[in-house]
Write a protein that holds these residues in place. Structure first.
Motif, PDB file in Angstrom:
ATOM      1  N   ALA B 159      36.315 -30.985  78.023  1.00 50.16           N
ATOM      2  CA  ALA B 159      35.976 -29.796  77.234  1.00 50.16           C
ATOM      3  C   ALA B 159      36.943 -28.664  77.552  1.00 50.16           C
ATOM      4  CB  ALA B 159      34.532 -29.380  77.522  1.00 50.16           C
ATOM      5  N   VAL B 160      37.227 -28.447  78.841  1.00 55.57           N
ATOM      6  CA  VAL B 160      38.111 -27.348  79.235  1.00 55.57           C
ATOM      7  C   VAL B 160      39.520 -27.577  78.675  1.00 55.57           C
ATOM      8  CG1 VAL B 160      39.327 -26.337  81.201  1.00 55.57           C
ATOM      9  CG2 VAL B 160      36.861 -26.672  81.305  1.00 55.57           C
ATOM     10  N   VAL B 161      40.029 -28.805  78.824  1.00 62.28           N
ATOM     11  CA  VAL B 161      41.406 -29.052  78.401  1.00 62.28           C
ATOM     12  C   VAL B 161      41.547 -28.951  76.889  1.00 62.28           C
ATOM     13  CG1 VAL B 161      43.256 -30.758  78.315  1.00 62.28           C
ATOM     14  CG2 VAL B 161      41.995 -30.407  80.422  1.00 62.28           C
ATOM     15  N   THR B 162      40.627 -29.583  76.140  1.00 63.47           N
ATOM     16  CA  THR B 162      40.752 -29.497  74.685  1.00 63.47           C
ATOM     17  C   THR B 162      40.562 -28.053  74.225  1.00 63.47           C
ATOM     18  OG1 THR B 162      38.441 -30.182  74.491  1.00 63.47           O
ATOM     19  CG2 THR B 162      40.098 -31.869  74.156  1.00 63.47           C
ATOM     20  N   ASN B 163      39.793 -27.304  75.002  1.00 61.36           N
ATOM     21  CA  ASN B 163      39.598 -25.898  74.679  1.00 61.36           C
ATOM     22  C   ASN B 163      40.893 -25.114  74.886  1.00 61.36           C
ATOM     23  OD1 ASN B 163      37.937 -23.988  73.720  1.00 61.36           O
ATOM     24  ND2 ASN B 163      37.213 -23.329  75.743  1.00 61.36           N
ATOM     25  N   PHE B 164      41.626 -25.479  75.932  1.00 61.02           N
ATOM     26  CA  PHE B 164      42.905 -24.812  76.185  1.00 61.02           C
ATOM     27  C   PHE B 164      43.864 -25.047  75.025  1.00 61.02           C
ATOM     28  CE2 PHE B 164      42.323 -23.743  80.690  1.00 61.02           C
ATOM     29  CZ  PHE B 164      43.071 -22.579  80.713  1.00 61.02           C
ATOM     30  N   VAL B 165      43.819 -26.259  74.467  1.00 61.09           N
ATOM     31  CA  VAL B 165      44.734 -26.585  73.371  1.00 61.09           C
ATOM     32  C   VAL B 165      44.541 -25.627  72.203  1.00 61.09           C
ATOM     33  CG1 VAL B 165      45.392 -28.384  71.731  1.00 61.09           C
ATOM     34  CG2 VAL B 165      44.846 -28.990  74.070  1.00 61.09           C
ATOM     35  N   THR B 166      43.304 -25.171  71.998  1.00 64.14           N
ATOM     36  CA  THR B 166      43.037 -24.297  70.847  1.00 64.14           C
ATOM     37  C   THR B 166      43.807 -22.989  70.929  1.00 64.14           C
ATOM     38  OG1 THR B 166      41.158 -23.274  71.937  1.00 64.14           O
ATOM     39  CG2 THR B 166      40.681 -25.154  70.522  1.00 64.14           C
ATOM     40  N   ALA B 167      44.279 -22.637  72.140  1.00 65.59           N
ATOM     41  CA  ALA B 167      44.957 -21.354  72.294  1.00 65.59           C
ATOM     42  C   ALA B 167      46.371 -21.374  71.729  1.00 65.59           C
ATOM     43  CB  ALA B 167      45.007 -20.959  73.766  1.00 65.59           C
ATOM     44  N   VAL B 168      46.912 -22.569  71.476  1.00 75.73           N
ATOM     45  CA  VAL B 168      48.258 -22.629  70.900  1.00 75.73           C
ATOM     46  C   VAL B 168      48.193 -22.075  69.482  1.00 75.73           C
ATOM     47  CG1 VAL B 168      50.123 -24.183  70.205  1.00 75.73           C
ATOM     48  CG2 VAL B 168      48.817 -24.642  72.282  1.00 75.73           C
ATOM     49  N   PRO B 169      49.100 -21.136  69.129  1.00 74.41           N
ATOM     50  CA  PRO B 169      49.007 -20.514  67.806  1.00 74.41           C
ATOM     51  C   PRO B 169      49.184 -21.546  66.688  1.00 74.41           C
ATOM     52  CG  PRO B 169      50.708 -19.454  69.168  1.00 74.41           C
ATOM     53  CD  PRO B 169      50.237 -20.644  69.910  1.00 74.41           C
ATOM     54  N   VAL B 170      48.547 -21.292  65.578  1.00 75.91           N
ATOM     55  CA  VAL B 170      48.638 -22.060  64.331  1.00 75.91           C
ATOM     56  C   VAL B 170      48.181 -23.517  64.492  1.00 75.91           C
ATOM     57  CG1 VAL B 170      50.056 -22.644  62.331  1.00 75.91           C
ATOM     58  CG2 VAL B 170      50.617 -20.625  63.703  1.00 75.91           C
ATOM     59  N   ILE B 171      48.910 -24.329  65.265  1.00 76.07           N
ATOM     60  CA  ILE B 171      48.582 -25.753  65.290  1.00 76.07           C
ATOM     61  C   ILE B 171      47.505 -26.103  66.315  1.00 76.07           C
ATOM     62  CG2 ILE B 171      50.787 -26.605  64.396  1.00 76.07           C
ATOM     63  CD1 ILE B 171      51.584 -27.043  67.370  1.00 76.07           C
ATOM     64  N   GLY B 172      47.202 -25.170  67.237  1.00 77.84           N
ATOM     65  CA  GLY B 172      46.290 -25.477  68.336  1.00 77.84           C
ATOM     66  C   GLY B 172      44.923 -25.943  67.870  1.00 77.84           C
ATOM     67  N   LYS B 173      44.291 -25.176  66.983  1.00 73.69           N
ATOM     68  CA  LYS B 173      42.924 -25.511  66.579  1.00 73.69           C
ATOM     69  C   LYS B 173      42.845 -26.840  65.851  1.00 73.69           C
ATOM     70  CE  LYS B 173      40.303 -21.301  66.917  1.00 73.69           C
ATOM     71  NZ  LYS B 173      41.171 -20.103  66.798  1.00 73.69           N
ATOM     72  N   PRO B 174      43.727 -27.066  64.830  1.00 68.66           N
ATOM     73  CA  PRO B 174      43.666 -28.388  64.181  1.00 68.66           C
ATOM     74  C   PRO B 174      43.912 -29.532  65.161  1.00 68.66           C
ATOM     75  CG  PRO B 174      45.139 -26.915  62.977  1.00 68.66           C
ATOM     76  CD  PRO B 174      44.677 -26.164  64.177  1.00 68.66           C
ATOM     77  N   ILE B 175      44.848 -29.344  66.083  1.00 71.85           N
ATOM     78  CA  ILE B 175      45.117 -30.426  67.034  1.00 71.85           C
ATOM     79  C   ILE B 175      43.897 -30.702  67.893  1.00 71.85           C
ATOM     80  CG2 ILE B 175      46.391 -31.030  69.131  1.00 71.85           C
ATOM     81  CD1 ILE B 175      48.862 -29.997  67.936  1.00 71.85           C
ATOM     82  N   ALA B 176      43.268 -29.641  68.396  1.00 73.84           N
ATOM     83  CA  ALA B 176      42.088 -29.823  69.248  1.00 73.84           C
ATOM     84  C   ALA B 176      40.979 -30.517  68.477  1.00 73.84           C
ATOM     85  CB  ALA B 176      41.616 -28.475  69.781  1.00 73.84           C
ATOM     86  N   THR B 177      40.785 -30.100  67.221  1.00 73.52           N
ATOM     87  CA  THR B 177      39.730 -30.713  66.422  1.00 73.52           C
ATOM     88  C   THR B 177      40.035 -32.185  66.175  1.00 73.52           C
ATOM     89  OG1 THR B 177      39.516 -28.595  65.339  1.00 73.52           O
ATOM     90  CG2 THR B 177      38.346 -30.429  64.340  1.00 73.52           C
ATOM     91  N   TRP B 178      41.314 -32.472  65.950  1.00 76.70           N
ATOM     92  CA  TRP B 178      41.687 -33.865  65.718  1.00 76.70           C
ATOM     93  C   TRP B 178      41.501 -34.681  66.991  1.00 76.70           C
ATOM     94  CZ3 TRP B 178      45.603 -36.914  67.845  1.00 76.70           C
ATOM     95  CH2 TRP B 178      45.767 -38.160  67.249  1.00 76.70           C
ATOM     96  N   LEU B 179      41.887 -34.084  68.122  1.00 79.93           N
ATOM     97  CA  LEU B 179      41.744 -34.784  69.394  1.00 79.93           C
ATOM     98  C   LEU B 179      40.285 -35.125  69.666  1.00 79.93           C
ATOM     99  CD1 LEU B 179      43.907 -33.215  72.243  1.00 79.93           C
ATOM    100  CD2 LEU B 179      43.623 -35.628  71.708  1.00 79.93           C
ATOM    101  N   ARG B 180      39.406 -34.144  69.416  1.00 80.86           N
ATOM    102  CA  ARG B 180      37.989 -34.368  69.711  1.00 80.86           C
ATOM    103  C   ARG B 180      37.294 -35.106  68.588  1.00 80.86           C
ATOM    104  NH1 ARG B 180      37.538 -28.331  71.763  1.00 80.86           N
ATOM    105  NH2 ARG B 180      37.611 -27.984  69.531  1.00 80.86           N
ATOM    106  N   GLY B 181      37.900 -35.098  67.396  1.00 74.23           N
ATOM    107  CA  GLY B 181      37.244 -35.691  66.232  1.00 74.23           C
ATOM    108  C   GLY B 181      36.033 -34.886  65.828  1.00 74.23           C
ATOM    109  N   SER B 182      35.959 -33.651  66.331  1.00 72.72           N
ATOM    110  CA  SER B 182      34.767 -32.840  66.121  1.00 72.72           C
ATOM    111  C   SER B 182      35.064 -31.459  66.692  1.00 72.72           C
ATOM    112  CB  SER B 182      33.588 -33.485  66.848  1.00 72.72           C
ATOM    113  OG  SER B 182      32.537 -32.564  66.978  1.00 72.72           O
ATOM    114  N   PHE B 183      34.120 -30.565  66.611  1.00 73.65           N
ATOM    115  CA  PHE B 183      34.375 -29.231  67.169  1.00 73.65           C
ATOM    116  C   PHE B 183      33.992 -29.137  68.633  1.00 73.65           C
ATOM    117  CE2 PHE B 183      33.911 -28.645  62.607  1.00 73.65           C
ATOM    118  CZ  PHE B 183      35.171 -28.139  62.342  1.00 73.65           C
TER     119      PHE B 183
END
Ligand code: HEM
Lengths: 270, 477
Positions: B159-183
């Motif tokens: 949870a912590v690591v995928t959450n960190f990914v969301t901080a990357v601008p623009v692509i972070g959130k889609p990547i994290a969502t794709w990684l988790r397959g969910s929010f």
């Protein structure tokens, strides 16, 4: 270049300095959120003491399993560990009305436990992997009266525990030995031990023995392959120790030709 | 001797050998592959890493047979299904757990060897870069696998690591969502992490290691003296200081394997949890989505990077500090352009810098092992600065510098450190009091290094003459 003035890859003094410094700085990093810890009561688990294990199983499977599960084990794996056969096991200890091959789940429905203690009791196979025997032993013997808690009790090693003092009828009630100490870095009154308050159905020595038996049993259940480990380990490790010596000798044998410069494989044309 | 039988065997082999390059590969890659004759202890770790790779694949196969990638079943499928219900399951799992840590230990030592002996320099830059990609793939493999038992630390770590990914601008959130397959981390996450861990990453790792080996055998090994053996050849064109890989290094590596297994199996049989370092004790609790643990930690091999991430409380800058350390490693061939390869013939201050690199890395690990107090975070920031400087100062050692140049380097380096601290202060990362209390770490390191360089110029001087032939070999040399 001669051997004396050839610089070496290893620098023993610098390395020793490095290790020393690291040890020092390690302390710096850990000393952060201090809490005064009560001393743990020492205990040595003896997995050969089958009657202790059986007694521990009896108490655990009848008292604790009301709330806790032991999902890591099935009833059917216990007799061998306790040194009994299936018939004896079913007669003396029993399977709480479950099938012999079932995993050990708590006998009270979760809804009732929830209403009673608010927190789902953790699985005891997990807890006994996480906690040391000394911690468990201290925990089981160190409930004390604390009117500020909903259950009326607290515990020296597990501050504000939600588990009620199920031992009160056996052990009697206890009062805390308080000292001025730290809790998460701030000054507080901390319980570091207990003293008897009322007399239960057992003497102190009898109760300690019972608690010890429960710890033995929990430890045995949480570390199921101790005997295989102890039996197999020395052989496998011994095998590789012998192989280390042998391969070292072979290495020396082969490499003599390199050291003396006799190796002449490279005379062949390319 | 039964000669007709022997010749039949030879005929059968010949049939295959005509159709597959068996004996020619055997010769060119083993019995006539010249390796420097002076490999020491540090040259065991590559072959041992390969051994552990095979071990992980083999044990992983059996684990995957019994494992259930479903949040309701995963935890007990590991702790009961594998560990107790299946025969030898406990041994296989403990080997897999100890193997993962062994892998990282070996690879870290392997990389440090490359740094010490300048193995990333021409012509081995690509070999080194492939190594960096191997490390990244290995890190991904370990991270993905850690979620599978679905324990508390598995869950919250992911949870912590995928959450960190969301901080990357623009692509972070889609990547994290794709990684988790969910929010949030859940069933889809577990399913895809399982597939990545048992299929995608192993295939990638194997491919990368193959490329690593091809590159190695194309350029040949470096060695502790850093002297190119191919530059000194005999009449038939063979390197004078080379010896055939087989049998010399096969027998030496077999010794390494035996000793490795003694240590490995000691952990497997007597200390599989490794004092809570190889397997976090909190992972003996099933994941609880409603209960965040007070202290979320990665396993030991990620701790230094975790300290970098935490040292900078802004998520994005934290990720930059963390990712930057890989960029620095990848850029080593560009930073260190000194023609002398091996640390043996480099200046005293260069040696100290390389030791400091290891030291600050270990120190970062110790810091992240502690709780996430502000105190520890500030230490993390400042030791990260030291770790970074050990790389960024490498160009300083590329040649001897004038006193004026040394002073300019010192002022510039201190200025950069203090500007970064000012910046951290300005984004309210840390208070001044704590910052000042720990600023001595990078400041002192730079002062000491350059102070010595200015006061004792001899300390920055590399060996004037490199050996023409390799110095004596041996494991402990
Ligand atoms: C799965 C992980 C890896 C495996 C199985 C592996 C395997 C090997 C082997 C067998 C060798 C030759 C023997 C030796 O020099 O020890 C080697 C050499 C080398 N590896 Fe790796 N390696 C791995 C990861 C890495 C990483 C992460 C790096 C660096 C980032 C790296 C950089 C190098 C370099 C530079 C050499 C040549 C060293 C020299 O000749 O001095 N490798 N590797």
């Amino acid at each position: 270049m001669t051997k004396q003035n050839a610089p070496r890859g290893n620098h023993p003094v610098l390395l020793a300095l490095l290790v020393g410094l690291l040890a020092g700085f390690g302390g710096l990093a850990r000393a952060s959120v201090a809490t005064t810890k009560p001393p743990l009561r020492p205990i040595t688990v003896n997995l050969q003491d089958k009657s202790a294990l059986q007694n521990g199983a009896l108490y655990t499977l009848h008292m604790c399993v009301a709330c806790h599960s032991l999902q890591g084990v099935r009833y059917s794996s216990l007799p061998k560990m306790l040194g009994m056969n299936r018939v004896e096991f079913e007669k003396v200890i029993g399977t709480n009305g479950k099938h012999y091959h079932d995993t050990i789940t708590s006998t009270m429905p979760p809804a009732i436990i929830n209403a009673f203690v608010k927190i789902l009791p953790p699985d005891l196979t997990d807890i006994a992997r996480r906690r040391s025997p000394a911690w468990l032993y201290t925990y089981l013997t160190s409930f004390y009266v604390d009117p500020s808690r909903p259950s009326g009790v607290n515990n020296t090693v597990r501050y504000n525990v939600a588990m009620p003092d199920v031992f009160a009828p056996m052990q009697g009630l206890q009062k805390p030995v308080m000292v001025q100490g730290l809790r998460f870095g701030s000054p507080a009154q901390v319980a570091i031990g207990v003293k008897p308050l009322t007399q239960g159905s057992m003497t102190q020595a009898q109760f300690d023995r019972t608690a010890r038996d429960i710890v033995y049993f929990l430890y045995a259940v949480a570390h199921p392959h101790q005997q295989e480990r102890a039996r197999l380990g020395p052989w496998i490790i011994g095998l590789f120790l012998v192989l280390s010596v042998l391969t070292f000798l072979i290495y020396k044998l082969y490499w003599r030709r390199v050291i003396t410069g006799e190796e002449r494989w490279w005379r062949v044309g390319k | 001797m039964n000669s007709s039988k022997q010749s039949r065997a030879r005929r059968v082999f010949g049939w295959f050998d005509d159709r597959l390059p068996i004996s020619s590969l055997w010769r060119s890659q083993l019995t006539r592959y010249p390796a420097p004759k002076n490999f020491n202890l540090w040259y065991f770790f590559g072959s041992l890493a390969m051994l552990v790779l095979v071990l992980q694949l083999a044990t992983g196969l059996f684990l995957a047979i019994h494992y259930q990638p479903n949040p309701h079943l995963a935890y007990w499928s590991v702790l009961r299904g594998i560990q107790r219900d299946s025969r030898w399951g406990w041994l296989i799992r403990d080997m897999h757990i100890v193997g993962a840590s062994a892998f990282f230990l070996l690879v870290y030592l392997h990389m440090y060897r490359g740094i010490m002996y300048g193995s990333y320099k021409k012509p081995r830059e690509l070999l080194w870069l492939v190594g960096i990609f191997i490390y990244l793939a290995l890190a991904a493999e370990a991270f993905l696998g850690y979620l599978l038992p679905w324990g508390q630390m598995s869950y919250w770590g992911s949870a912590v690591v995928t959450n960190f990914v969301t901080a990357v601008p623009v692509i972070g959130k889609p990547i994290a969502t794709w990684l988790r397959g969910s929010f949030v981390v859940g069933l889809p996450t577990l399913n895809r992490f399982f597939v990545f861990h048992v299929f995608l990453m192993p295939v990638l790792l194997l491919a990368l290691v193959l490329v690593h080996m091809i590159a190695l055998h194309h350029v040949g090994s470096n060695n502790p003296d850093g002297v190119e053996i191919h530059e000194n050849v005999n009449e038939s064109g063979w390197p004078r200081d080379g010896i055939p890989f087989h049998p010399y290094y096969t027998v030496k590596d077999l010794f390494g394997v035996s000793v490795f297994f003694v240590v490995f199996f000691w952990f497997v049989f007597y200390n599989p949890g490794g004092w809570g370092l190889l397997l976090d004790k909190l992972n003996y609790t099933p994941a609880n989505i409603l209960h965040t643990p007070a202290d979320i930690h990665p396993l030991w091999f990620f701790l230094p990077f975790y300290a970098m991430l935490r040292g900078v409380p802004d998520k994005l800058y934290g990720i930059m500090a963390f990712g930057g350390s890989f960029a620095l490693l990848a850029c080593l061939p560009l930073l260190d352009r000194n023609p002398v390869r091996s640390i043996r013939y480099r200046s005293v201050l260069y040696k100290i810098d390389i030791l400091m690199m290891a030291f600050s890395f270990l120190w970062l690990g110790l810091i992240a092992h502690g709780f996430a107090t502000e105190h520890n975070m500030v230490y993390g920031l400042h030791v990260t600065e030291v770790f970074y400087s050990t790389f960024l100062l490498l160009p300083f050692f590329n040649r001897e510098r004038s006193t004026r140049a040394k002073v300019i380097w010192l002022v510039a380096a201190e200025a950069v450190v203090w500007l970064i601290d000012l910046w951290m202060y300005s984004i309210h990362a840390h208070g001044w009091d704590l910052m000042l209390l720990t600023d001595w770490i990078p400041t002192l390191y730079l002062l000491l290094l350059f102070g010595l360089a200015i006061g004792f110029p001899a300390l920055t001087r590399d060996a004037q003459k490199l050996p023409e032939r390799l110095t004596a070999g041996g494991i402990f040399h």
